[in-house]
Write a protein that holds these residues in place. Structure first.
Motif, PDB file in Angstrom:
ATOM      1  N   LYS A 132      14.715  -5.554-118.304  1.00 57.61           N
ATOM      2  CA  LYS A 132      14.340  -6.820-118.938  1.00 57.61           C
ATOM      3  C   LYS A 132      14.313  -6.601-120.445  1.00 57.61           C
ATOM      4  CE  LYS A 132      13.256  -8.878-115.029  1.00 57.61           C
ATOM      5  NZ  LYS A 132      14.380  -8.668-114.176  1.00 57.61           N
ATOM      6  N   PRO A 134      12.965  -7.770-124.006  1.00 54.19           N
ATOM      7  CA  PRO A 134      11.846  -8.589-124.494  1.00 54.19           C
ATOM      8  C   PRO A 134      12.348  -9.808-125.270  1.00 54.19           C
ATOM      9  CG  PRO A 134      11.834  -6.405-125.533  1.00 54.19           C
ATOM     10  CD  PRO A 134      12.960  -6.438-124.570  1.00 54.19           C
ATOM     11  N   ASP A 135      11.647 -10.934-125.090  1.00 55.37           N
ATOM     12  CA  ASP A 135      12.024 -12.161-125.792  1.00 55.37           C
ATOM     13  C   ASP A 135      11.880 -12.002-127.297  1.00 55.37           C
ATOM     14  OD1 ASP A 135      12.530 -13.415-123.382  1.00 55.37           O
ATOM     15  OD2 ASP A 135      10.476 -14.164-123.205  1.00 55.37           O
ATOM     16  N   ILE A 136      10.832 -11.317-127.690  1.00 57.34           N
ATOM     17  CA  ILE A 136      10.573 -11.055-129.104  1.00 57.34           C
ATOM     18  C   ILE A 136      10.775  -9.563-129.327  1.00 57.34           C
ATOM     19  CG2 ILE A 136       8.838 -11.121-130.932  1.00 57.34           C
ATOM     20  CD1 ILE A 136       7.470 -13.368-129.337  1.00 57.34           C
ATOM     21  N   THR A 137      11.486  -9.219-130.387  1.00 61.99           N
ATOM     22  CA  THR A 137      11.706  -7.819-130.684  1.00 61.99           C
ATOM     23  C   THR A 137      10.364  -7.136-130.918  1.00 61.99           C
ATOM     24  OG1 THR A 137      13.793  -8.377-131.726  1.00 61.99           O
ATOM     25  CG2 THR A 137      12.890  -6.215-132.209  1.00 61.99           C
ATOM     26  N   LYS A 138      10.128  -6.072-130.160  1.00 61.45           N
ATOM     27  CA  LYS A 138       8.870  -5.359-130.266  1.00 61.45           C
ATOM     28  C   LYS A 138       9.110  -3.973-130.839  1.00 61.45           C
ATOM     29  CE  LYS A 138       6.557  -7.729-126.548  1.00 61.45           C
ATOM     30  NZ  LYS A 138       5.695  -7.610-125.406  1.00 61.45           N
TER      31      LYS A 138
END
Length: 189
Positions: A132, A134-138
Motif C-alpha cells: 500500500k 501512503p496517500d500522503i508522503t511520510k
C-alpha cells in the motif's frame, strides 16, 4: 566464471547468480545505508549500556544529588533520556529501513530484510498485492507491506522495472506512456 589466484587459473561453475538467495529469491534491492544504520544503533546501544554501568559509580564517587530529592529526580531523568529515549527513538526511525529486498517470480512474493530492536536481521515476507502506498508522503516510509512501514530508495534498484512492479506502477490502473500513444493515434484517425 574464471578468476586468477596467484597466477593459477581457477574455474568456478555456478548455476545461480551471486545475487540469488535459495530461500528468498532474486536480490532486487540493497540499501546503501545498512552499515551506517547498524553502526549508529550499535553505538547508541553501547553508550546506553555504558551509562547504566557507570552511573552508580559516578553517583557514589561524586555525591551528586544527595542533598535534594528534586535534584536527584532531575539528574536521573536527564540521564534516563539519553540512556533509554535515544536508542528507542533510533529504533523507531530505522526499523523500516530495508537493507535487502528479494523477489520470487514464481509466487510473486517479496522478502524484506530489516534490523530488529536487538540488531538482528528480521525477515518480512509479503505479496505485491499487500503493498500500500501512503496517500500522503511520510517521512521514513515509502510503502506499507501489510501494516509494516518500509523505507527504500527508488534510485538504488538496479532494474527500475523491479521498483515499478513492487509499487504496482506496472498495472493497468496507472498511467502508462503506451496508453498516451494509443490515445494520440486514435485522435489522429
Amino acid at each position: 566464471q574464471i578468476t586468477s589466484f596467484q597466477g593459477v587459473a581457477v574455474r568456478s561453475l555456478s548455476t545461480s547468480s551471486p545475487h540469488d538467495h535459495p530461500e528468498h529469491g532474486r536480490l532486487v534491492y540493497k540499501g546503501n545505508l545498512a552499515k551506517a544504520v547498524l553502526g549508529v544503533k550499535f553505538f547508541s546501544y553501547s553508550t546506553s549500556i555504558f551509562n547504566l554501568f557507570m552511573m552508580p559509580y559516578i553517583m557514589l564517587k561524586s555525591g551528586i544529588g544527595m542533598e535534594s530529592l528534586l535534584f536527584q529526580a532531575a539528574f536521573y531523568g536527564l540521564i534516563g533520556i539519553f540512556t533509554f529515549v535515544t536508542p528507542i527513538t533510533l529504533h523507531i526511525l530505522t526499523k523500516g529501513y530495508v537493507i535487502r529486498l528479494y523477489y520470487k517470480d514464481e509466487v510473486d512474493t517479496y522478502t524484506a530484510i530489516t534490523y530488529n530492536a536487538i540488531l538482528a536481521e528480521k525477515v518480512t515476507v509479503f505479496h505485491q498485492k499487500d503493498v500500500k502506498i501512503p496517500d500522503i508522503t511520510k517521512m521514513f516510509t515509502t510503502f506499507y507491506a501489510k501494516t509494516k512501514s518500509m523505507l527504500v530508495n527508488p534510485t538504488l534498484f538496479p532494474n527500475p522495472q523491479d521498483y515499478n512492479h513492487l509499487m504496482g506502477y506496472d498495472k493497468s490502473s496507472f498511467f502508462r506512456l503506451e496508453d498516451l500513444e494509443e490515445v494520440k493515434e486514435a485522435d489522429e484517425r
